[in-house]
Design an enzyme around this catalytic site. Structure first.
Site, PDB file in Angstrom:
ATOM      1  N   GLY A   1       0.813  -1.209   0.000  1.00 17.83           N
ATOM      2  CA  GLY A   1       0.000   0.000   0.000  1.00 17.83           C
ATOM      3  C   GLY A   1       0.846   1.259   0.000  1.00 17.83           C
TER       4      GLY A   1
ATOM      5  N   CYS B   1      -3.659  10.287  10.700  1.00 17.77           N
ATOM      6  CA  CYS B   1      -2.963  11.475  10.198  1.00 17.77           C
ATOM      7  C   CYS B   1      -3.667  12.769  10.592  1.00 17.77           C
ATOM      8  CB  CYS B   1      -2.795  11.383   8.688  1.00 17.77           C
ATOM      9  SG  CYS B   1      -4.329  11.116   7.761  1.00 17.77           S
TER      10      CYS B   1
END
Length: 326
Positions: free
Chosen positions: A10, A132
């Protein structure tokens, strides 16, 4: 230290490989991907083509290593946790499975955000990196909350690029739908609200918008102080919190082209840029934080946390500053 990257195909897995392969204390011995097993990592991550000898391997057979980075989707690490922990002395999870200390297994994990949890990370062998947007919001809000400079809820307006959705395509991430979009995909009740509240000690009300970037997160937090405050007081709170932090940069200029943090200049870097402004009456503080979601918001935060846990110099493997122009 021998290292494995689990879920290495990924976008986050690719950044983990990039950083770990350039880290002088790490030796990547395994990069797992069930779909791409047997293929060179450079066929999936073209910027890593010069590592021609590193092949993806099946995740079912793990080599004993010193540290395992997991970039698996939600629920996947929890499902195989016992097998993972028997293969690695230290586990750094970049997924959501163990972020909540009150959730199953979460009490055994230390939050992988050195700016807020450095002392707890020293010597840690189980590390969970925050999301994040939660990382950006926590860095923005917590110093002011700790200084008593906010009351009520924090209103958080977050913008995120397409890589935050991961490498697997969906109708929402299909290029014709995403290219010029500014899509508000979570106006209320985002799952990061609880995480931000835990990290900051104040309730967050968050709205998330998908913007036409590949990398980058920008968070704009609106805070209401209990009394009028001046810019100097806000500066002082941030300087007290972050003066010695290697990856926090204060960006709050009153003139010039780049007055407040912009994620475009942070691509590939582990910095979080932090800025603010204050209403003329001193009754609203607007804090802006920006970072690369794949680096400081994921892989870079993981490597930084490992550096702290292992007693390495904190900047090791993370010196790249970002690019301008992009």
């Amino acid at each position: 230290m021998k290292a494995t990257v689990l879920g290495a195909a990924g976008y986050v897995g690719g950044e983990l490989l990039r950083l770990a392969l350039g880290h002088p204390e790490l030796d990547v011995v395994q990069a797992t991907s069930r779909r791409h097993a047997g293929r060179p990592v450079g066929l999936v991550h073209p910027h890593l083509r010069h590592h021609a000898g590193l092949l993806f391997t099946e995740p079912d057979t793990l080599e004993p290593v010193d540290v395992l980075f997991s970039a698996l989707p939600r629920g996947e690490l929890a499902r195989v946790h016992d097998r993972i922990t028997s293969a690695a002395r230290t586990v750094v999870d970049l997924g959501p499975d163990f972020r909540d200390p009150e959730g199953p297994g979460g009490a055994h994990y230390v939050t992988g955000l050195p700016e807020l949890y450095r002392s707890a990370l020293a010597g840690a062998t189980r590390i969970s990196v925050p999301g994040c947007m939660a990382t950006a919001a926590a860095v923005a809000i917590r110093p002011l909350a700790a200084a008593g400079l906010t009351r009520d809820d924090a209103v958080v307006d977050a913008r995120t690029g397409s890589s935050g959705a991961g490498a697997e395509p969906s109708p929402a991430t299909h290029h014709p739908e995403r290219q010029h979009a500014m899509r508000i995909y979570k106006a209320t009740g985002h799952r990061h609200e609880r995480e931000i509240a835990r990290l900051c000690g104040v309730r967050a009300r968050m709205t998330v918008t998908a913007v036409p970037l590949v990398r980058g997160v920008q968070v704009v937090a609106h805070l209401r102080p209990p009394r009028p405050v001046a810019r100097a007081e806000v500066w002082s709170a941030f300087r007290d919190a972050y003066a010695d932090e290697p990856f926090v940069r204060l960006v709050a200029h009153r003139s010039g082209l780049h007055r407040l943090p912009d994620p475009q200049f942070l691509c590939g870097g582990n910095f979080v840029d932090l800025g603010f402004d204050v209403d003329d009456d001193g009754l609203r503080v607007v804090v802006v934080a920006a970072l690369d979601n794949l680096v400081k918001g994921a892989a870079g935060g993981a490597v930084q946390s490992l550096n702290v846990a292992q007693g390495f110099e904190e900047r090791t493997g993370l010196e790249f500053p970002g690019l301008h122009p992009v």
